[in-house]
Motif scaffolding. Structure first.
Motif, PDB file in Angstrom:
ATOM      1  N   SER A  38       9.177  -3.069  -1.773  1.00 31.33           N
ATOM      2  CA  SER A  38       8.894  -1.645  -1.970  1.00 31.33           C
ATOM      3  C   SER A  38      10.197  -0.874  -1.718  1.00 31.33           C
ATOM      4  CB  SER A  38       7.812  -1.209  -0.969  1.00 31.33           C
ATOM      5  OG  SER A  38       7.612   0.175  -1.046  1.00 31.33           O
ATOM      6  N   LYS A  42      12.321  -0.945  -8.382  1.00 27.54           N
ATOM      7  CA  LYS A  42      11.612  -1.547  -9.530  1.00 27.54           C
ATOM      8  C   LYS A  42      11.185  -0.494 -10.551  1.00 27.54           C
ATOM      9  CE  LYS A  42       8.290  -3.231  -6.971  1.00 27.54           C
ATOM     10  NZ  LYS A  42       8.707  -2.695  -5.657  1.00 27.54           N
ATOM     11  N   ASP A  66       1.925   0.589  -8.676  1.00 32.35           N
ATOM     12  CA  ASP A  66       1.264   1.767  -8.096  1.00 32.35           C
ATOM     13  C   ASP A  66       0.230   2.339  -9.065  1.00 32.35           C
ATOM     14  OD1 ASP A  66       2.064   2.421  -5.474  1.00 32.35           O
ATOM     15  OD2 ASP A  66       4.017   3.115  -6.154  1.00 32.35           O
ATOM     16  N   ARG A  69      -2.867   0.183  -9.720  1.00 33.40           N
ATOM     17  CA  ARG A  69      -3.783   0.210  -8.575  1.00 33.40           C
ATOM     18  C   ARG A  69      -4.593   1.516  -8.528  1.00 33.40           C
ATOM     19  NH1 ARG A  69      -3.526  -3.288  -4.299  1.00 33.40           N
ATOM     20  NH2 ARG A  69      -2.091  -5.043  -4.498  1.00 33.40           N
ATOM     21  N   PHE A  78      -4.338  -5.459  -0.094  1.00 32.87           N
ATOM     22  CA  PHE A  78      -3.050  -6.160  -0.008  1.00 32.87           C
ATOM     23  C   PHE A  78      -3.142  -7.494   0.739  1.00 32.87           C
ATOM     24  CE2 PHE A  78      -2.023  -1.867  -1.145  1.00 32.87           C
ATOM     25  CZ  PHE A  78      -1.001  -2.026  -2.068  1.00 32.87           C
ATOM     26  N   ARG A  83      -3.739  -9.607  -3.585  1.00 36.91           N
ATOM     27  CA  ARG A  83      -2.454  -9.530  -4.311  1.00 36.91           C
ATOM     28  C   ARG A  83      -2.449 -10.559  -5.446  1.00 36.91           C
ATOM     29  NH1 ARG A  83       2.115  -6.912  -0.976  1.00 36.91           N
ATOM     30  NH2 ARG A  83       1.367  -6.813   1.148  1.00 36.91           N
ATOM     31  N   ASN A  86      -4.520  -9.131  -8.155  1.00 32.54           N
ATOM     32  CA  ASN A  86      -3.775  -8.024  -8.754  1.00 32.54           C
ATOM     33  C   ASN A  86      -2.771  -8.564  -9.790  1.00 32.54           C
ATOM     34  OD1 ASN A  86      -2.765  -5.318  -8.959  1.00 32.54           O
ATOM     35  ND2 ASN A  86      -1.071  -5.878  -7.605  1.00 32.54           N
ATOM     36  N   ILE A 109       5.492  -5.484  -6.801  1.00 34.78           N
ATOM     37  CA  ILE A 109       6.171  -6.243  -5.741  1.00 34.78           C
ATOM     38  C   ILE A 109       6.027  -7.736  -6.016  1.00 34.78           C
ATOM     39  CG2 ILE A 109       6.239  -6.768  -3.274  1.00 34.78           C
ATOM     40  CD1 ILE A 109       5.258  -3.975  -2.680  1.00 34.78           C
ATOM     41  N   SER A 110       4.802  -8.158  -6.354  1.00 32.98           N
ATOM     42  CA  SER A 110       4.501  -9.581  -6.644  1.00 32.98           C
ATOM     43  C   SER A 110       5.266 -10.506  -5.689  1.00 32.98           C
ATOM     44  CB  SER A 110       4.797  -9.910  -8.113  1.00 32.98           C
ATOM     45  OG  SER A 110       6.000  -9.366  -8.574  1.00 32.98           O
ATOM     46  N   PRO A 111       4.907 -10.447  -4.409  1.00 28.39           N
ATOM     47  CA  PRO A 111       5.732 -11.104  -3.381  1.00 28.39           C
ATOM     48  C   PRO A 111       5.609 -12.621  -3.331  1.00 28.39           C
ATOM     49  CG  PRO A 111       3.779 -10.150  -2.383  1.00 28.39           C
ATOM     50  CD  PRO A 111       3.749  -9.750  -3.814  1.00 28.39           C
ATOM     51  N   LYS A 146       8.354   6.921   0.301  1.00 25.91           N
ATOM     52  CA  LYS A 146       6.915   7.209   0.463  1.00 25.91           C
ATOM     53  C   LYS A 146       6.505   7.239   1.942  1.00 25.91           C
ATOM     54  CE  LYS A 146       6.032   4.768  -3.840  1.00 25.91           C
ATOM     55  NZ  LYS A 146       5.783   3.410  -4.324  1.00 25.91           N
ATOM     56  N   LEU A 148       6.221   4.755   3.852  1.00 25.58           N
ATOM     57  CA  LEU A 148       5.341   3.624   4.193  1.00 25.58           C
ATOM     58  C   LEU A 148       5.980   2.662   5.194  1.00 25.58           C
ATOM     59  CD1 LEU A 148       3.779   2.862   0.666  1.00 25.58           C
ATOM     60  CD2 LEU A 148       2.841   4.209   2.553  1.00 25.58           C
ATOM     61  N   GLY A 159       0.313  -5.687   7.306  1.00 26.46           N
ATOM     62  CA  GLY A 159       0.573  -6.561   6.160  1.00 26.46           C
ATOM     63  C   GLY A 159       1.466  -5.911   5.126  1.00 26.46           C
ATOM     64  N   PHE A 160       2.499  -5.220   5.587  1.00 24.71           N
ATOM     65  CA  PHE A 160       3.412  -4.563   4.645  1.00 24.71           C
ATOM     66  C   PHE A 160       4.532  -5.541   4.274  1.00 24.71           C
ATOM     67  CE2 PHE A 160       6.493  -1.531   3.002  1.00 24.71           C
ATOM     68  CZ  PHE A 160       5.679  -0.695   2.251  1.00 24.71           C
TER      69      PHE A 160
HETATM   70  N1  LIG Z   1       0.739  -3.481   2.556  1.00 26.88           N
HETATM   71  C1  LIG Z   1       1.518  -3.094   1.544  1.00 26.88           C
HETATM   72  N2  LIG Z   1       2.549  -3.868   1.133  1.00 26.88           N
HETATM   73  C2  LIG Z   1       3.311  -3.465   0.103  1.00 26.88           C
HETATM   74  N3  LIG Z   1       3.126  -2.307  -0.604  1.00 26.88           N
HETATM   75  C3  LIG Z   1       2.094  -1.515  -0.231  1.00 26.88           C
HETATM   76  C4  LIG Z   1       1.257  -1.861   0.857  1.00 26.88           C
HETATM   77  N4  LIG Z   1       0.344  -0.875   0.999  1.00 26.88           N
HETATM   78  C5  LIG Z   1       0.589   0.034   0.051  1.00 26.88           C
HETATM   79  N5  LIG Z   1       1.645  -0.336  -0.692  1.00 26.88           N
HETATM   80  C6  LIG Z   1       2.090   0.436  -1.868  1.00 26.88           C
HETATM   81  O1  LIG Z   1       1.578  -0.274  -2.984  1.00 26.88           O
HETATM   82  C7  LIG Z   1       2.594  -0.545  -3.930  1.00 26.88           C
HETATM   83  C8  LIG Z   1       2.618  -2.034  -4.280  1.00 26.88           C
HETATM   84  O2  LIG Z   1       1.689  -2.355  -5.202  1.00 26.88           O
HETATM   85  P1  LIG Z   1       1.844  -3.707  -6.024  1.00 26.88           P
HETATM   86  O3  LIG Z   1       0.664  -3.802  -6.902  1.00 26.88           O
HETATM   87  O4  LIG Z   1       3.175  -3.707  -6.674  1.00 26.88           O
HETATM   88  O5  LIG Z   1       1.792  -4.834  -4.878  1.00 26.88           O
HETATM   89  S1  LIG Z   1       1.578  -6.404  -5.046  1.00 26.88           S
HETATM   90  O6  LIG Z   1       2.404  -6.835  -6.191  1.00 26.88           O
HETATM   91  O7  LIG Z   1       0.164  -6.668  -5.264  1.00 26.88           O
HETATM   92  O8  LIG Z   1       2.033  -6.991  -3.768  1.00 26.88           O
HETATM   93  C9  LIG Z   1       3.917  -0.249  -3.283  1.00 26.88           C
HETATM   94  O9  LIG Z   1       4.650   0.428  -4.288  1.00 26.88           O
HETATM   95  P2  LIG Z   1       6.243   0.309  -4.473  1.00 26.88           P
HETATM   96  O10 LIG Z   1       6.814   1.042  -3.293  1.00 26.88           O
HETATM   97  O11 LIG Z   1       6.511   1.003  -5.779  1.00 26.88           O
HETATM   98  O12 LIG Z   1       6.628  -1.148  -4.507  1.00 26.88           O
HETATM   99  C10 LIG Z   1       3.586   0.575  -2.063  1.00 26.88           C
HETATM  100  O13 LIG Z   1       3.810   1.936  -2.341  1.00 26.88           O
END
Ligand SMILES: Nc1ncnc2c1ncn2[C@@H]1O[C@H](COP(=O)(O)OS(=O)(=O)O)[C@@H](OP(=O)(O)O)[C@H]1O
Ligand SMILES: Nc1ncnc2c1ncn2[C@@H]1O[C@H](COP(=O)(O)OP(=O)(O)O)[C@@H](O)[C@H]1O
Length: 232
Positions: A38, A42, A66, A69, A78, A83, A86, A109-111, A146, A148, A159-160
């Protein structure tokens, strides 16, 4: 992992082939999969690519994590399983868009490596281009546009990714984008987009018939092309 398909359903073949659509559009459908932490940039690179490719007369579409979702995946959180689901859904949609002939840009993110490999496996060989945003956590956290990361550090968000959930780097992503260049200067989103577009050309997914204007590419036969463009 989901079953191969529901019971008692038969695949219906379309009457217009993918190649016919691609010929109409004068481009190849593919999936450009932008992955990273995040705040790694991207969405910004996806947007810069969308802009540059549109100026080249290429039809593309951005599927941003974003945004997805807010609709298709609004029921998902998450956890590892959510994930995975998703990414599976986004991957399936991206596959349909690529089949329709679009340059499909995904920014999620697709971690988890396994989930990205699952999507790669959905596509024809060569049609999936993984772009890794190799941006250190320290930079992403400093940006924290953001707020976060702050919440994650405070334990408000659990779980970030990058804090208390992993990001798994691929063995060989097709493209790696770093925040700074060899001279230590920040790389602009337009130049990152240009790097990806150059790779798409190298992989034969985009036509070589391009002229360049600064960091942005425009199509050779675009009537509105600036006069000062120089050949690549
Ligand atoms: N726990 C946690 N971990 C990571 N990110 C979080 C979480 N909670 C909310 N967000 C927000 O959700 C955006 C990520 O969504 P994704 O669909 O890309 O995530 S994933 O691929 O399913 O992991 C991500 O957006 P980006 O900042 O644009 O990456 C975050 O704003
Ligand atoms: N190449 C870049 N150089 C400097 N700042 C950037 C760059 N790319 C993105 N940013 C900034 O970083 C922040 C996060 O970018 P964003 O595209 O939203 O990341 P992500 O989609 O990975 O969460 C934004 O404020 C954006 O303006």
């Amino acid at each position: 992992m989901a079953p191969l398909c529901s019971a008692n359903v038969t695949w219906q073949h379309g009457c217009v082939e993918r190649t016919e659509r691609q010929n109409m559009l004068n481009q190849k459908g593919c999936v450009v999969w932008i992955t990273g932490l995040s705040g790694s940039g991207k969405s910004t690179v996806a947007c810069a690519m969308d802009h540059a490719l549109s100026r080249m007369g290429k039809l593309c579409y951005v599927l941003d994590g974003d945004n997805i979702r807010h609709g298709l995946c609004k029921d998902l959180g998450f956890s590892v399983k959510d994930r995975e689901e998703n990414i599976r859904r986004v991957g399936e949609v991206a596959k349909l868009f690529a089949d329709a002939g679009l340059v499909t840009i995904v920014s999620c993110i697709s971690p988890y490596r396994r989930d990205r490999e699952f999507v790669r496996g959905l596509l024809n060989k060569g049609d999936f281009v993984e772009v890794y945003m190799k941006v250190p956590l320290s930079i992403c956290e400093k940006r924290d546009c953001k707020g976060l990361y702050k919440l994650a550090r405070a334990g408000v968000i659990k779980g970030f990714t990058g804090i208390d959930d992993p990001y798994e780097v691929s063995d060989k992503p097709e493209v790696v984008l770093e925040a700074t260049n060899a001279a230590g200067e920040l790389v602009t989103p337009d130049c990152m987009a240009e790097t990806v577009i150059d790779s798409l050309i190298g992989y034969g997914l985009l036509s070589k018939e391009l002229v360049r204007h600064g960091c942005m590419c425009v199509d050779r036969d675009l009537s509105s092309a600036p006069t000062a463009v120089k050949k690549r």
